[in-house]
Design a protein around this motif. Structure first.
Motif, PDB file in Angstrom:
ATOM      1  N   HIS B 146       0.817  -1.220   0.000  1.00  0.00           N
ATOM      2  CA  HIS B 146       0.000   0.000   0.000  1.00  0.00           C
ATOM      3  C   HIS B 146       0.851   1.271   0.000  1.00  0.00           C
ATOM      4  O   HIS B 146       0.308   2.361   0.157  1.00  0.00           O
ATOM      5  N   ALA B 152      -1.543  -4.046  -2.738  1.00  0.00           N
ATOM      6  CA  ALA B 152      -2.102  -4.552  -1.483  1.00  0.00           C
ATOM      7  C   ALA B 152      -2.101  -6.073  -1.518  1.00  0.00           C
ATOM      8  O   ALA B 152      -2.228  -6.676  -2.586  1.00  0.00           O
ATOM      9  N   LEU B 153      -1.971  -6.691  -0.352  1.00  0.00           N
ATOM     10  CA  LEU B 153      -2.156  -8.142  -0.283  1.00  0.00           C
ATOM     11  C   LEU B 153      -3.641  -8.450  -0.460  1.00  0.00           C
ATOM     12  O   LEU B 153      -4.493  -7.642  -0.086  1.00  0.00           O
ATOM     13  N   PRO B 154      -3.956  -9.602  -1.027  1.00  0.00           N
ATOM     14  CA  PRO B 154      -5.366  -9.972  -1.167  1.00  0.00           C
ATOM     15  C   PRO B 154      -5.990 -10.288   0.194  1.00  0.00           C
ATOM     16  O   PRO B 154      -5.280 -10.514   1.170  1.00  0.00           O
ATOM     17  N   ALA B 155      -7.313 -10.318   0.231  1.00  0.00           N
ATOM     18  CA  ALA B 155      -8.039 -10.623   1.467  1.00  0.00           C
ATOM     19  C   ALA B 155      -7.954 -12.116   1.751  1.00  0.00           C
ATOM     20  O   ALA B 155      -8.301 -12.928   0.898  1.00  0.00           O
ATOM     21  N   THR B 176      -5.689  -4.289   4.044  1.00  0.00           N
ATOM     22  CA  THR B 176      -4.820  -5.454   4.290  1.00  0.00           C
ATOM     23  C   THR B 176      -3.380  -5.044   4.619  1.00  0.00           C
ATOM     24  O   THR B 176      -2.477  -5.873   4.586  1.00  0.00           O
ATOM     25  N   GLY B 177      -3.184  -3.807   4.923  1.00  0.00           N
ATOM     26  CA  GLY B 177      -1.845  -3.374   5.268  1.00  0.00           C
ATOM     27  C   GLY B 177      -1.879  -1.979   5.827  1.00  0.00           C
ATOM     28  O   GLY B 177      -2.953  -1.508   6.176  1.00  0.00           O
ATOM     29  N   SER B 192       4.137 -13.493  -1.613  1.00  0.00           N
ATOM     30  CA  SER B 192       3.670 -14.393  -0.551  1.00  0.00           C
ATOM     31  C   SER B 192       3.006 -15.636  -1.130  1.00  0.00           C
ATOM     32  O   SER B 192       2.241 -15.549  -2.088  1.00  0.00           O
TER      33      SER B 192
END
Ligand SMILES: Cc1cc2nc3c(=O)[nH]c(=O)nc-3n(C[C@H](O)[C@H](O)[C@H](O)COP(=O)(O)OP(=O)(O)OC[C@H]3O[C@@H](n4cnc5c(N)ncnc54)[C@H](O)[C@@H]3O)c2cc1C
Lengths: 171, 521
Positions: B146, B152-155, B176-177, B192
Motif C-alpha cells: 500500500h 495490497a495483499l489480497p483478502a 490489508t496493510g 507471498s
C-alpha cells in the motif's frame, strides 16, 4: 524452559508426605512404568480436562506419556506425581462419571501436581497432529506451496471486502 | 567475510535485529566497517520450521528471565515475560509485518495528553516531520504494501470476517496493510505464498526481515564482520569515561574482548537495559550511562489483548498472511472514550498448539475444550495500543537468578496503568461488537501474550535527567555509546514499532556516519 504456570507452594510435597505417612511407600507406583495403570489413569484425567467427543484414545494416551516423562525427570517430582496418582487410584477415579470426575479435578486444581499436570498435558495434547486434524488444522503448509492456491481466501459466506485503504482522508 | 582484529577499535553493534541490523547495513553502505555481535545463531530460511513450538524452541530467547508486578504474565508465564528472538535478524525473523507509522501527536504525548497521573509521559526530542524522510526509506527497504505504489495483499479468510465486521459497525479505515510482506515480487524476493507461518520465520523469503535483506547485503560489501553466537556481557570504558571495548562470551563460554571506537547497543529493550546495568563501574555505579537512574525504567509493552470469535461456518484463520489486516479507526486521539492514546485492531491467528497455551492460560474443562473444538470456525484479532510509560515498570538485575554465564538475569516488573486497563476494556468491547455484527456465536477475551513489543527502557529525552539518550540515540553521559533499538522510544505510540525502529536506525546511521567522517568519534 518450562511453559507450565507457577504453582502454589507446598501442596505437592504435602500430598506426597501425607500419602507416604498414611500408607508407607509400598502402594506408590514409583516407577510410573507402562502397565502400572498410571498411563490409563492419566489419559482419563486428560480426557476430563480436555473433552473432545470425536477424538479417540491415542492422543490422550500420548499426552499421558508426555506427562509421565515430565514426572520422571526429577526424583522429587516423580514421588509427588506417584503419590498423587496413587491417591486417585485409591479413589477409583477411573470409575467416576464425567461430572464426578470433573468435580474431583476442580477440587484438586490448586495443587502443584495439578498445575504441572495441566500445563504439560495441554502442551502435549494440542501439539499432536492427530488432534490438529480433528480440530480442522492442516499443519505445515510450506512444502505444499502454502495456501495461495489452496483456499487462503475460500470463505464464501461473506462478501469480498475492500482491501485498499480508505480514501476519505484522515480523521 | 571481513575480519576485524580484536584490538582494532571498531564500530561495534550489539544485536542484529531491526535496530542493529539496519544500522550495520546503512553504515556498510556508506563505506564504514563494523562488527556485529549477535548472541544467537545464524539460521536461514531453510532452517525455519513450519511448527509453532519447534520454531519457538529453535529461535526464541529462552535464557532465564524473571517477572514481578500485577500483570498476568507474572503468574501465567513467570519466566517468559517476552517473546523475543535470539538469532541473526533478531525478532524480525518471527515478526509478522504490520508497518503503520507513528502519528504527529504521538511524538508529543505529554503536550497532547497533558500530565497523566502515575505516568511518566514526555515529548520526544524529535518530530514526525524529521522522521518522515526516514519513514519513506524504511517503507522502501521493508517493502510495505500500500505504500509507494506497491500492491495490497489480497483478502484472506480471517480478513474477510474482520473487514466485513468493521464495515458493519461503521469503521472506514480498514485495509490489508501496510504490511512488509510482498504481494508481488519485490526487491529480489518472491510474492507471498500465504503459508500462514510468518510467526515461525517465513521459509519463502516473501516477508522482509533483517535476515533476508540487510545482513546478506551488508556482508556483500565486505565491510561487515558478523559474529553469531557472541553474547556481549559487558561494555568497558576508559579513564575519560568513553566506551573502549566490549567483552563477549562465545558459545563455549570463552571470553573475548573487542576494542571499540563506537558502541551501539541494540539487544531489544530488556537486554539493552540489562547490559548497561551489568556494565557498572566505580565511575558509573548505577550502570553505564545511568547517572539519571533512567536505564531500565519506563518499560513499555503496548497495550494488547486478543479476541477470538466463533462462527457457525468455517473461517480457517490459519491460512494466509497472519496480520495482513488492520483497522485504524480507533488509533485517533479522542479522550472522550475514557482514555488517552489510541489503538489498532489487526488480524491474528495462532495454530491449535499456541492457541491452547495462550487463549486463556491455565484454563481447562468443557468451556475451554469448546473454544478449541471451534478452531476451524474461529476468527481472531489483536488489539495493539499505546500504553503509559511508568517509572516503576522497569528492568532490574535479579538478585537471585543467574543465566548460563552466571550473570544476573533481567527481572521485568510491570503493572498496568488505569489508562491501559480502560483502553483494553474498550477495545475488547469494540472487537466483540465487530464480530457480533457478522454473526459470531461467541467470543473469548484473551489476555496479553508475553510481550512482542518491548520498548522504552533507555528513552530519548531533551534533558539528560529525564532519559538515557538524546535525539540521535547518543547516550547523554557516554559520548561514543549509542542506543539503537526500540529502547530509545520516549513513548510507545499505538502503532507496531518496527517501522519506527528501522527509521530511527537509518537516521542514527546518517548521524553516526557524519560524526565519524567529521572525526568527532
Ligand atoms: C510474533 C511476533 C510478531 C511481531 N509482529 C510485529 C509486527 O507485525 N509489526 C511490528 O512492527 N513489530 C512486530 N513485532 C516486534 C518486532 O519483532 C520487534 O519490535 C523488533 O524486532 C525489535 O527490534 P530490536 O532491534 O529492538 O530487537 P530484536 O529484533 O529483538 O533484536 C535484538 C537482537 O539482539 C540480540 N542480543 C540481545 N542481547 C545481546 C547481547 N548481550 N549480546 C549480543 N546480542 C544480543 C538478540 O539475540 C537479538 O537477535 C513482532 C514480534 C513478534 C515476536
Amino acid at each position: 524452559m518450562e511453559m507450565t504456570r507457577s504453582a502454589p507452594s507446598g501442596s505437592a510435597s504435602s500430598v506426597a508426605v501425607e500419602t507416604v505417612a498414611d500408607r508407607g511407600y509400598k502402594g506408590i507406583p514409583i516407577g510410573l512404568e507402562r502397565g502400572s495403570g498410571s498411563r490409563k489413569l492419566l489419559a482419563r484425567m486428560i480426557r476430563v480436562m480436555f473433552p473432545h467427543k470425536g477424538i479417540p484414545d491415542a492422543p490422550y494416551i500420548r499426552a499421558a506419556e508426555a506427562v509421565l516423562a515430565l514426572a520422571c525427570e526429577k526424583p522429587g517430582r516423580q514421588v509427588a506425581f506417584a503419590a498423587a496418582i496413587q491417591d486417585l487410584m485409591n479413589l477409583d477415579f477411573e470409575a467416576m462419571d464425567d461430572a464426578a470426575a470433573l468435580d474431583h479435578l476442580r477440587a484438586m486444581s490448586a495443587t502443584d501436581f495439578f498445575t504441572q499436570f495441566q500445563g504439560k498435558a495441554l502442551l502435549a495434547f494440542y501439539d499432536d497432529p492427530e488432534v490438529w486434524e480433528h480440530l480442522g488444522y492442516e499443519g505445515p503448509s510450506f512444502d505444499k506451496g502454502g495456501y495461495v492456491n489452496r483456499g487462503f481466501n475460500d470463505l464464501d459466506w461473506l462478501p469480498d471486502p475492500r482491501i485498499e485503504e480508505y480514501d476519505g482522508g484522515e480523521q | 567475510m571481513k575480519q576485524i582484529a580484536l584490538d582494532e577499535p571498531a564500530v561495534v553493534i550489539i544485536g542484529s535485529g531491526a535496530g542493529g541490523g539496519t544500522l550495520a547495513y546503512e553504515l556498510t553502505q556508506q563505506g564504514i566497517e563494523c562488527v556485529v555481535l549477535e548472541a544467537g545463531p545464524y539460521l536461514k530460511n531453510e532452517d525455519y520450521e513450519n511448527d509453532e513450538w519447534k520454531a519457538f524452541n529453535q529461535m526464541a530467547w529462552l535464557d532465564p528471565r524473571t517477572t514481578s508486578g500485577s500483570w498476568r504474565i507474572a503468574k501465567d508465564f513467570p519466566s517468559l515475560p517476552a517473546w523475543i528472538v535470539k538469532a541473526v535478524g533478531g525478532t524480525t525473523t518471527h515478526w509478522s509485518g504490520a508497518t503503520p507509522r507513528f502519528k504527529e501527536h504521538e511524538f508529543k504525548a505529554l503536550s497532547t495528553y497533558g500530565p497523566v497521573e502515575g505516568a511518566s509521559l514526555l515529548d520526544w526530542p524529535i518530530t514526525l516531520a524529521e522522521m518522515e524522510p526516514y519513514y519513506e526509506r524504511a517503507e522502501m527497504a521493508m517493502g510495505s504494501t500500500h505504500r509507494h505504489g506497491r500492491a495490497a495483499l489480497p483478502a484472506n479468510n480471517n480478513y474477510k470476517v474482520f473487514a466485513n465486521g468493521a464495515e458493519r459497525i461503521g469503521y472506514k479505515r480498514y485495509a490489508t496493510g501496510p504490511y512488509a510482506t510482498n504481494a508481488e515480487p519485490y526487491d529480489g524476493r518472491p510474492a507471498s505464498i500465504q503459508d500462514g507461518f510468518n510467526f515461525q520465520g517465513d521459509k519463502s523469503g516473501a516477508k522482509w526481515s533483517i535476515m533476508v535483506r540487510e545482513i546478506p547485503r551488508a556482508l556483500e560489501t565486505g565491510l561487515l564482520d558478523l559474529r553469531p553466537d557472541s553474547h556481549v556481557v559487558r561494555i568497558t570504558h576508559d579513564a575519560s569515561g568513553k566506551a573502549d571495548a566490549v567483552i563477549y562470551a562465545d558459545k563455549d563460554g570463552n571470553l573475548h574482548r573487542q576494542a571499540a571506537r563506537v558502541v551501539c547497543v541494540a539487544g531489544n529493550s530488556i537486554e539493552t537495559a540489562r547490559l548497561l546495568l551489568l556494565s557498572e563501574s566505580t565511575r558509573f555505579p548505577k550502570g553505564l550511562a545511568n547517572g539519571s537512574d533512567q536505564v531500565g525504567r519506563n518499560y513499555m509493552r503496548h497495550l494488547t489483548g486478543s479476541v477470538y470469535a466463533r462462527f457457525d461456518k468455517p473461517v480457517r484463520m490459519y491460512r494466509g498472511e497472519t496480520m495482513a489486516g488492520l483497522i485504524a479507526d480507533e488509533s485517533r486521539f479522542d479522550p472522550s472514550r475514557g482514555f488517552v492514546g489510541g489503538f489498532y485492531m489487526e488480524t491474528i491467528s495462532l495454530g491449535p498448539a499456541f492457541l491452547a497455551a495462550f487463549v486463556e492460560p491455565g484454563a481447562w474443562g468443557p468451556d475451554f475444550a469448546e473454544i478449541m473444538s471451534s478452531y476451524a470456525n474461529t476468527a481472531g484479532m489483536w488489539i495493539v495500543g499505546e500504553d503509559m510509560p511508568q517509572s516503576d515498570n522497569r528492568i532490574t538485575l535479579s538478585s537471585n537468578v543467574r543465566d548460563q554465564w552466571d550473570l544476573p538475569v533481567a527481572n521485568v516488573h510491570f503493572d498496568d496503568h488505569p489508562n491501559d486497563v480502560a483502553m483494553r476494556e474498550y477495545g475488547y468491547g469494540k472487537a466483540a461488537e465487530l464480530y457480533d455484527a457478522v454473526g459470531a456465536l461467541g467470543h473469548h477475551r484473551t489476555p496479553p501474550y508475553p510481550s512482542t513489543h518491548n520498548l522504552g527502557t533507555c528513552r530519548m529525552s531533551e534533558r539528560a535527567e529525564d532519559g538515557v539518550c538524546d535525539r540521535n540515540g547518543r547516550t547523554h553521559e557516554v559520548a561514543n555509546l549509542f542506543i539503537s533499538d526500540g529502547s530509545q522510544m520516549t513513548t510507545g505510540a499505538a502503532a507496531n514499532p518496527t517501522l519506527t525502529i528501522v527509521a530511527l536506525a537509518m537516521r542514527q546511521a546518517d548521524y553516526l556516519a557524519g560524526e565519524l567522517k567529521r572525526g568527532n568519534l
